[in-house]
Design a protein around this motif. Structure first.
Motif, PDB file in Angstrom:
ATOM      1  N   LEU A  55      34.567  41.936  52.980  1.00 29.49           N
ATOM      2  CA  LEU A  55      34.938  41.510  51.627  1.00 29.49           C
ATOM      3  C   LEU A  55      33.655  41.414  50.810  1.00 29.49           C
ATOM      4  CD1 LEU A  55      37.408  40.497  53.387  1.00 29.49           C
ATOM      5  CD2 LEU A  55      37.722  38.740  51.647  1.00 29.49           C
ATOM      6  N   PRO A  56      33.413  42.353  49.896  1.00 30.47           N
ATOM      7  CA  PRO A  56      32.173  42.311  49.111  1.00 30.47           C
ATOM      8  C   PRO A  56      32.254  41.233  48.027  1.00 30.47           C
ATOM      9  CG  PRO A  56      33.145  44.530  49.160  1.00 30.47           C
ATOM     10  CD  PRO A  56      34.187  43.573  49.621  1.00 30.47           C
ATOM     11  N   TRP A  57      31.394  40.262  48.122  1.00 35.90           N
ATOM     12  CA  TRP A  57      31.342  39.162  47.161  1.00 35.90           C
ATOM     13  C   TRP A  57      31.196  39.692  45.732  1.00 35.90           C
ATOM     14  CZ3 TRP A  57      27.107  34.816  47.948  1.00 35.90           C
ATOM     15  CH2 TRP A  57      27.121  33.925  46.864  1.00 35.90           C
ATOM     16  N   ARG A  58      30.235  40.574  45.500  1.00 38.27           N
ATOM     17  CA  ARG A  58      29.942  41.053  44.150  1.00 38.27           C
ATOM     18  C   ARG A  58      31.143  41.796  43.560  1.00 38.27           C
ATOM     19  NH1 ARG A  58      25.305  43.351  43.397  1.00 38.27           N
ATOM     20  NH2 ARG A  58      25.911  44.857  41.815  1.00 38.27           N
ATOM     21  N   PHE A  59      31.977  42.370  44.396  1.00 37.12           N
ATOM     22  CA  PHE A  59      33.133  43.119  43.923  1.00 37.12           C
ATOM     23  C   PHE A  59      34.267  42.190  43.492  1.00 37.12           C
ATOM     24  CE2 PHE A  59      37.149  45.420  45.075  1.00 37.12           C
ATOM     25  CZ  PHE A  59      37.113  46.344  44.051  1.00 37.12           C
ATOM     26  N   HIS A  60      34.432  41.070  44.171  1.00 35.21           N
ATOM     27  CA  HIS A  60      35.552  40.167  43.889  1.00 35.21           C
ATOM     28  C   HIS A  60      35.206  39.089  42.871  1.00 35.21           C
ATOM     29  CE1 HIS A  60      38.599  41.566  46.732  1.00 35.21           C
ATOM     30  NE2 HIS A  60      37.605  41.850  47.555  1.00 35.21           N
ATOM     31  N   GLU A  61      33.930  38.884  42.578  1.00 39.66           N
ATOM     32  CA  GLU A  61      33.558  37.850  41.614  1.00 39.66           C
ATOM     33  C   GLU A  61      33.805  38.347  40.190  1.00 39.66           C
ATOM     34  OE1 GLU A  61      29.986  35.154  42.022  1.00 39.66           O
ATOM     35  OE2 GLU A  61      29.335  36.405  40.330  1.00 39.66           O
ATOM     36  N   THR A  62      34.421  37.495  39.398  1.00 33.36           N
ATOM     37  CA  THR A  62      34.675  37.812  37.993  1.00 33.36           C
ATOM     38  C   THR A  62      34.179  36.658  37.139  1.00 33.36           C
ATOM     39  OG1 THR A  62      36.884  36.828  38.099  1.00 33.36           O
ATOM     40  CG2 THR A  62      36.719  39.189  38.550  1.00 33.36           C
ATOM     41  N   ALA A  63      34.059  36.892  35.844  1.00 34.80           N
ATOM     42  CA  ALA A  63      33.601  35.845  34.935  1.00 34.80           C
ATOM     43  C   ALA A  63      34.672  34.768  34.791  1.00 34.80           C
ATOM     44  CB  ALA A  63      33.283  36.440  33.572  1.00 34.80           C
ATOM     45  N   GLU A  70      26.118  29.570  33.772  1.00 29.36           N
ATOM     46  CA  GLU A  70      25.639  29.117  35.078  1.00 29.36           C
ATOM     47  C   GLU A  70      26.694  28.241  35.747  1.00 29.36           C
ATOM     48  OE1 GLU A  70      23.320  29.079  38.299  1.00 29.36           O
ATOM     49  OE2 GLU A  70      22.938  30.184  36.445  1.00 29.36           O
ATOM     50  N   GLY A  71      27.046  28.614  36.956  1.00 30.41           N
ATOM     51  CA  GLY A  71      28.016  27.847  37.722  1.00 30.41           C
ATOM     52  C   GLY A  71      29.455  28.174  37.394  1.00 30.41           C
ATOM     53  N   ASP A  72      29.690  29.075  36.439  1.00 32.89           N
ATOM     54  CA  ASP A  72      31.061  29.385  36.040  1.00 32.89           C
ATOM     55  C   ASP A  72      31.479  30.686  36.729  1.00 32.89           C
ATOM     56  OD1 ASP A  72      33.489  29.096  34.577  1.00 32.89           O
ATOM     57  OD2 ASP A  72      32.765  30.642  33.201  1.00 32.89           O
ATOM     58  N   ARG A  73      31.998  30.557  37.942  1.00 28.80           N
ATOM     59  CA  ARG A  73      32.387  31.716  38.727  1.00 28.80           C
ATOM     60  C   ARG A  73      33.882  31.642  39.030  1.00 28.80           C
ATOM     61  NH1 ARG A  73      27.451  33.145  37.329  1.00 28.80           N
ATOM     62  NH2 ARG A  73      25.817  32.004  38.396  1.00 28.80           N
ATOM     63  N   SER A  74      34.514  32.791  39.045  1.00 26.77           N
ATOM     64  CA  SER A  74      35.874  32.869  39.547  1.00 26.77           C
ATOM     65  C   SER A  74      35.990  34.161  40.342  1.00 26.77           C
ATOM     66  CB  SER A  74      36.895  32.822  38.409  1.00 26.77           C
ATOM     67  OG  SER A  74      36.738  33.949  37.557  1.00 26.77           O
ATOM     68  N   PHE A  75      37.059  34.270  41.090  1.00 24.67           N
ATOM     69  CA  PHE A  75      37.205  35.387  42.014  1.00 24.67           C
ATOM     70  C   PHE A  75      38.613  35.946  41.907  1.00 24.67           C
ATOM     71  CE2 PHE A  75      34.209  32.312  43.746  1.00 24.67           C
ATOM     72  CZ  PHE A  75      33.072  33.091  43.908  1.00 24.67           C
ATOM     73  N   ASP A  76      38.708  37.237  42.069  1.00 30.68           N
ATOM     74  CA  ASP A  76      39.998  37.916  42.021  1.00 30.68           C
ATOM     75  C   ASP A  76      40.306  38.484  43.399  1.00 30.68           C
ATOM     76  OD1 ASP A  76      42.266  39.376  41.544  1.00 30.68           O
ATOM     77  OD2 ASP A  76      41.332  40.799  40.150  1.00 30.68           O
ATOM     78  N   PHE A  77      41.332  37.945  44.039  1.00 32.93           N
ATOM     79  CA  PHE A  77      41.796  38.458  45.325  1.00 32.93           C
ATOM     80  C   PHE A  77      43.226  38.984  45.247  1.00 32.93           C
ATOM     81  CE2 PHE A  77      38.761  34.979  46.424  1.00 32.93           C
ATOM     82  CZ  PHE A  77      37.792  35.747  47.029  1.00 32.93           C
ATOM     83  N   THR A  78      43.813  39.003  44.071  1.00 34.84           N
ATOM     84  CA  THR A  78      45.210  39.411  43.932  1.00 34.84           C
ATOM     85  C   THR A  78      45.392  40.621  43.031  1.00 34.84           C
ATOM     86  OG1 THR A  78      45.536  37.868  42.079  1.00 34.84           O
ATOM     87  CG2 THR A  78      46.017  37.046  44.298  1.00 34.84           C
TER      88      THR A  78
END
Length: 642
Positions: A55-63, A70-78
């Motif tokens: 699971l590539p972190w950089r690929f799933h991380e979104t704004a 700074e510190g405002d991270r979200s992730f897309d897994f769906t």
């Protein structure tokens, strides 16, 4: 925290498994989602039991809602931002195809992904770089990788891993879901479990951790001095650093494991290393084994150290590494052709899989099982960074990987024959492999102080390197297999329960050696002593434990396993560029095996009678392997891929 281990990694992947399990890598982030379902169904049909994926972190991380603050991270897994990110949907497709899943979330994954999957910001000047005692900075595509002991980096990685745990794993664990196992980190933490001892992370956070480990207290002055000034270290401190290098890696695995729910098995993935690697990398690898093998996690190995089907040195490195590590295969090449085109043809990956199976692996790894062709800039490696490290960017163009058994289009490639062949063999005889014991003529137990000190040796061959070379030499020239183990462990008995002869290599002064024991200074070159010791033990042994056989030209190596009810599995391997013939004892006047260059064959017998056999698919324009049993052709009992 780690779950209680089952008997084998195969059983952890598939409860109740009585044969080795086939793991096939599927890099979904390189494949069109429209092809996922059909690809997974076809992999299952080819014999894959468990699909694995990074699971590539950089690929799933979104704004996040505030952009990239700074510190405002979200992730897309769906797949809400990109269908290719729908890993939750991928798991549902895997389950529908009858596949279990091994997830590998990193945080560092390598996998030929930009920066090993890490976001760009972690590889910038604001974070502490991964830097060895020798000053070497660990890089990816020319950029420094961060120390995973940097508290700021740890906070970021824990946010990523917790998101994977909560949003992907929690709702998909077995038995109700397909996720049966998790890989912790990659090849250590970021490809470092086989590095020379002075190249492992020695950044300020790492040195503080070492100082704390030395004393159990927070940074006393004397420990701080020892940790920060390597030129003033005593030999004892250097040896302790060798030992700690394994504990440092396991500590990071522990942090990762604790973020995930109980249930899925935990796998650690450690690369094998070359016996002849510079800067005593083999000894550094071995020095880490006490902590790694004692971690409570299942430990697998990767095989990226040359081709044992073609190179005798690579064969010897695999032999020594698997014997010492006692590991299953976590990642094996089934299609990378960068340095060796033979990986796109089934003889090579099948040879290597059979070698690991004979040595005791309960898994077969197919990396990758599908040649994928669709990925974007977040995954693609930086061409300028590759050139900076002397790598041709053209090697990383689609497909990834060219020789995989299945093409993303759904068509079968040459290696599909090898995968079907192995699946057919394991279906018929895999239970006999897992139920048998490797035949060893003697076991050499090694004092852990030898590699801990040898890891710092920079001239001549270390005791461990010379021992590993001697073990392969004995197997090649006398047919004798010397098992390898550690002095603080009890060697397993033979299949019939009888003890196996034991010899001991111990650190110390040579005066007063006992029979079957050799003491060698831990910080000096072996100078032939380890090889002579193995030869002296071999001179006192009778015929090989696995039976009597000879080779016409001394090229082939034979391994065997013995089980209950008169079962014996014989593996013959020819890791050279010329043909050989093996002659052995058996019913009806014995047997003869013609073994072409780069080929292998496995014979399954019961009470001296042949039950079945298989051989690696022949190379183009090569003569196929031929077995004569009791004076008659054994073709009728040959396992085929059809």
């Amino acid at each position: 925290m780690s779950p209680t281990q089952r008997t084998s990694f195969a059983e952890a992947l598939i409860p109740g498994a009585t044969r080795p399990v086939v793991i096939g890598e599927y890099p979904y982030y390189r494949a069109d989602p429209a092809n996922w379902a059909a690809n997974l169904r076809e992999l299952r049909a080819l014999g894959v039991d468990v699909v694995s994926c990074y699971l590539p972190w950089r690929f799933h991380e979104t704004a996040g809602p505030l952009g990239r603050a700074e510190g405002d991270r979200s992730f897309d897994f769906t797949g809400k931002t990109d269908p290719q990110r729908d890993v939750v949907g991928l798991l549902e497709l895997a389950a529908a195809a009858g596949l279990s899943v091994l997830l590998k979330p990193g945080p560092f994954i390598h996998a030929e992904v930009q920066l090993g999957g890490l976001p760009d910001r972690l590889c910038g000047p604001e974070h502490t770089p991964y830097q060895g005692l020798d000053g070497t900075v660990l890089t990816s595509q020319g950029k420094p990788l961060p120390s995973l002991l940097d508290p700021a980096v740890q906070a970021e990685t824990e946010a990523w891993l917790k998101a994977v745990a909560d949003e992907v794993v929690a709702g998909a664990t077995a038995p109700d879901g397909p996720v049966v196992a998790l890989q912790l980190g990659n090849e250590g933490t970021c490809g470092d479990a086989h590095l020379p001892v002075d190249a492992q992370d020695a950044s300020p956070p790492a040195r503080r951790a070492f100082a704390h480990w030395l004393t159990g207290r927070d940074l006393p002055d004397e420990a701080a001095l020892a940790a920060q000034d390597v030129t003033q270290w005593t030999s004892a401190t250097r040896q302790l650093w060798s030992r700690w290098s394994g504990h440092a890696i396991v500590g990071l695995w522990d942090r990762i494991s604790a973020l995930f729910p109980e249930g899925p098995a935990r796998l650690a993935n450690v690369p094998l290393t070359e016996v002849t690697a510079p800067r005593a990398a083999l000894d550094a690898w071995a020095a880490r084994q006490s902590a790694i093998q004692g971690s409570g996690y299942f430990v697998g190995h990767t095989e990226w150290i040359g081709n044992p089907a073609r190179e005798t040195t690579a064969f010897g490195s695999h032999l020594a590494g698997i014997l010492l590590g006692g590991t299953d295969v976590a990642e094996a090449n089934w299609g990378f052709t960068w340095t060796d085109e033979s990986y796109a043809r089934p003889a090579t990956p099948v040879f290597n899989a059979l070698l690991a199976l004979l040595l005791g692996s309960t898994t077969v790894s197919v990396y990758t099982a599908c040649a994928t062709e669709n990925w974007g800039p977040l995954v693609d490696m930086d061409p300028d960074g590759l050139r900076a490290e002397g790598v041709d960017p053209g090697l990383h163009a689609p497909p990834y990987t060219p020789g995989a058994p299945l093409a993303e289009s759904g068509s079968h490639q040459a290696n599909a024959e090898g995968l079907r062949l192995l699946a057919a063999f394991l279906e018929r005889f895999g239970d006999l492999l897992t139920g048998s014991v490797l035949d060893r003529d003697a076991v050499v137990l090694v004092d852990r102080a030898l590699p801990e000190a040898g890891a710092w040796q920079r001239t001549g061959r270390t005791v461990l390197a010379e021992l590993a070379e001697a073990v392969d030499r004995q197997l090649a020239h006398s047919g004798l297999l010397f098992g390898l183990g550690w002095l603080d462990e009890n060697p397993a008995p033979a299949a019939d329960g009888t003890p196996v002869p034991v010899a001991v290599l111990r650190a110390g002064h040579p005066d007063g050696d006992l029979p079957g024991e050799l003491r060698l200074p831990a910080d000096r070159s072996a100078d032939g002593a380890a090889a002579a010791f193995v030869a002296s033990i071999a001179a006192g042994l009778r015929a090989p434990a696995g039976g009597s056989w000879t080779t016409a030209h001394g090229r082939a190596r034979l391994l065997s396993r013995s089980g209950p009810d008169g079962v014996r599995v014989i593996g013959a391997f020819n890791p050279t560029e010329a043909d050989d013939r093996v002659t052995g004892t058996g019913t009806g006047g014995g047997w003869t095996l013609d073994l072409p260059a780069g080929s292998a064959a496995v014979l399954v017998t019961r009470d001296g009678a042949l039950t079945g056999w298989l051989a690696t698919p022949e190379e183009p324009s090569a003569t196929p392997a031929a077995l004569t049993w009791g004076g008659e052709s054994a073709d009728a009992k040959r396992v085929t891929a059809s």
